[in-house]
Motif scaffolding. Structure first.
Motif, short mmCIF file in Angstrom:
data_model
loop_
_atom_site.label_atom_id
_atom_site.label_comp_id
_atom_site.label_asym_id
_atom_site.label_seq_id
_atom_site.Cartn_x
_atom_site.Cartn_y
_atom_site.Cartn_z
N LYS A 93 1.30 -10.18 -7.57
CA LYS A 93 0.10 -10.99 -7.36
C LYS A 93 -0.37 -10.97 -5.92
N ASN A 94 0.56 -10.76 -4.99
CA ASN A 94 0.26 -10.89 -3.56
C ASN A 94 0.06 -9.52 -2.92
N PRO A 95 -1.13 -9.21 -2.40
CA PRO A 95 -1.38 -7.88 -1.82
C PRO A 95 -0.53 -7.58 -0.59
N ILE A 96 -0.16 -8.62 0.17
CA ILE A 96 0.71 -8.39 1.33
C ILE A 96 2.11 -8.01 0.86
N ALA A 97 2.60 -8.71 -0.16
CA ALA A 97 3.93 -8.40 -0.70
C ALA A 97 3.96 -7.01 -1.31
N VAL A 98 2.86 -6.60 -1.96
CA VAL A 98 2.78 -5.26 -2.55
C VAL A 98 2.83 -4.20 -1.45
N TYR A 99 2.06 -4.41 -0.39
CA TYR A 99 2.06 -3.46 0.73
C TYR A 99 3.46 -3.30 1.30
N ARG A 100 4.14 -4.40 1.52
CA ARG A 100 5.47 -4.33 2.13
C ARG A 100 6.50 -3.76 1.16
N MET A 101 6.35 -4.04 -0.12
CA MET A 101 7.26 -3.46 -1.11
C MET A 101 7.12 -1.94 -1.13
N MET A 102 5.88 -1.44 -1.19
CA MET A 102 5.67 0.00 -1.23
C MET A 102 6.14 0.65 0.07
N ARG A 103 5.99 -0.05 1.16
CA ARG A 103 6.46 0.47 2.44
C ARG A 103 7.98 0.61 2.44
N ARG A 104 8.67 -0.37 1.87
CA ARG A 104 10.14 -0.28 1.77
C ARG A 104 10.55 0.90 0.90
N TYR A 105 9.86 1.06 -0.21
CA TYR A 105 10.20 2.17 -1.11
C TYR A 105 10.08 3.51 -0.40
N VAL A 106 8.98 3.71 0.32
CA VAL A 106 8.69 5.02 0.89
C VAL A 106 9.45 5.28 2.19
#
Length: 555
Positions: A93-106
């Motif tokens: 739901k949270n675009p900031i959390a999504v950005y940081r999650m994808m950053r962790r993955y990559v």
């Protein structure tokens, strides 16, 4: 009921010959899948951290710290009994959390996976990655989503970095490294006005010049000014290409007005006609303003509107009155607030979540072939492509769209649709129920549901689309409504709320005033279900009123 994946790139990691992976598009279903997978990764790395103690790689510490400050913080108030999929939805739901999650993955989880694999420790951490691994392009799409939200809602990057998403404080933040990353990406995309705001936020947040030297940030800003000014004469005043420019060259006036603001002042409230109602820059600025809370309904129009408890158009509502709000009389737009019971919508929600998640997981048989390409089942289900220019992606099967037959939608849902519309929506009375899922910053395209003479495979037998019936399946916390740029208003989203509008004029032609589009969900998930009702099965039910040019909508 089906899904079609538009990406077929294989994973970067070696797999067994008979295990073909799909690189899924960045959609809510895909992100929910990743967030759920990361819950397992976090648990496994936590165990690894405890066992290895001081011997663990620094990247593991970095990963755990970042996860704990974002996803773990979001989930802290959810309780242990919350199931893992519900937790994943909260993160997405949270675009900031999504950005940081994808950053962790990559940038973090992938190197951890590689290191553990090289040291033969993968037996200790089996399946650290899920079946689908994000790519750098997926990460860039999360930045694009944030930039689209910024352009659309005009938020302040500094406030956004402190966790404020428009009017909602989320306490999930960005640091200087993150804002600098977004600023540089925006600059590469020539989004100068957006980029400069992120560079300014970086200057304020940067507490350690050793990590990001001041002269490096200043050098990037100087590059921005040079690139902007070099192309200013060519693009700045172009309505379509100059949106991200400033009115003057920045070297001459660092405080120059943004072209976005100038366009907005001259275009908002102007009602274009014909195809310009959805294809013009003016329509976009109307959409942007309406979604941001502005409106240009006249006082005369407002005085004609009302909201009441209605017992029409079906006897069922005599005992169960519904809250009806008429938002426009000509053309007719009605809102039935929370009219569809959540018990019915629960099926739709669970079915579509399961469907989108299964499509993300490449082990799903329907999406596997020997070549690793997604199976195109469009022809098998005889679902027509949309022939209209510029709107094919809305109808064509994709990861963000699912179609439900009448049987799959369920008798109760269809009965409610028929009671609310007083029209035939089953069988040839309407198209299949189409469920759309939207990411925070998915590209928007205003459109009309009427086919405008571009007949599809069903037009000859069923006629054109004359009525649209939209149901909100979710209640986004910020944004996510449906806006009508030519009428000057939007409908706020709430689970179970229905919007009914006439897509055609009384002569059967397209009513361009009914161009519409969804507003970005700045926080939350925007999922809608749409039923497009056809003409021929309703020729005796959808009748003209005694007022010339009006349909009979007696509620």
């Amino acid at each position: 009921m089906f899904i079609y994946s538009s990406k077929t790139e294989s994973s970067n990691f070696e797999q067994d010959d008979d295990n073909y992976l799909l690189d899924a598009p960045l959609t809510p279903g895909y992100l929910i899948y990743l967030a759920r997978s990361e819950l397992d990764s976090r648990a496994k790395l936590g165990i690894y951290n405890d066992v290895r103690n001081a011997e663990q790689p620094e990247l593991v510490n970095q990963y755990l710290e970042d996860y704990n400050s974002t996803s773990a913080r979001l989930l802290a108030c959810k309780g242990e009994k919350t199931n893992s999929w519900s937790k994943a939805v909260e993160i997405v739901k949270n675009p900031i959390a999504v950005y940081r999650m994808m950053r962790r993955y990559v940038y973090v989880l992938k190197p951890i996976w590689s290191r553990l694999n090289s040291t033969n420790e993968m037996d200790f951490l089996p399946n650290l990655y899920g079946a689908v691994t994000p790519t750098i392009d997926d990460f860039y799409e999360t930045i694009e989503s944030i930039l689209n939200l910024q352009q659309f809602y005009d938020f302040n990057p500094m406030e956004f970095s402190h966790g404020l998403i428009l009017n909602l404080q989320t306490n999930i933040t960005l640091n200087a490294t993150h804002t600098y990353e977004i600023a540089k990406y925006a600059l590469k995309q020539n989004k100068y006005s957006l980029s400069l705001a992120w560079f300014m936020a970086t200057m304020e947040l940067n507490q350690d010049p050793e990590i990001i030297p001041w002269e490096e940030i200043e050098g990037q800003i100087e590059t921005l000014v040079q690139e902007h000014d070099a192309t200013h004469a060519e693009f700045a005043h172009d309505e379509k290409q100059g949106t991200y420019y400033f009115h003057e060259k920045l070297a001459n006036n660092p405080s120059s007005l943004r072209m976005r603001d100038i366009h907005y002042k001259t275009k908002f409230g102007v009602r274009p006609s014909g195809q310009d109602s959805y294809a013009s820059v003016t329509a976009y600025y109307n959409l942007m303003g309406i979604c941001s809370g502005d409106s240009f309904l006249s006082e005369t129009d407002r005085a004609k509107l009302f909201c009441k408890l209605s017992t029409k158009p079906h006897p069922f509502f005599i005992l169960n009155p519904i809250k009806l709000e008429v938002r426009s009389w000509s053309p007719y737009v009605a809102v039935f607030h929370e009219a569809i019971p959540k018990s019915i919508l629960g099926y739709f929600w669970s079915s579509t979540v399961s469907l989108f998640l299964n499509a993300t997981n490449p082990t799903t048989e329907i999406l596997k072939t020997q070549s690793g390409e997604a199976v195109n089942i469009l022809e098998d289900l005889n679902v027509p492509d949309d022939p209209r220019d510029g709107v094919k992606y809305r109808i064509k099967p994709a990861m963000s769209v699912a179609h439900f037959t009448d049987e799959q939608a369920g008798e109760r849902f269809l009965n409610y649709a028929e009671m609310l519309t007083a029209l035939n929506v089953k069988g040839e009375g309407a198209d299949t129920f189409r469920v759309n899922q939207y990411l925070h910053g998915n590209p928007l395209r205003i459109h009309c549901d009427h086919l405008q003479g571009h007949n599809d495979a069903f037009t000859e037998e069923q006629g054109d689309r004359i009525v649209s019936f939209l149901v909100f399946l979710t209640s986004p916390e910020v944004g996510g409504g449906t806006a009508f740029p030519n009428l000057g208003f939007k409908v706020e989203p709430a689970m179970g709320t229905v919007i009914y509008w006439d897509s055609a004029l009384t002569d059967g032609s397209c009513d361009f005033r009914m161009a519409h589009e969804g507003c970005y969900a700045a926080h939350g998930l925007r999922w809608t279900s749409v039923k497009l009702i056809r003409q021929k099965a309703n020729i005796l039910k959808k009748t003209c009123s005694t007022r010339e040019g009006y349909w009979n909508n007696d509620y």
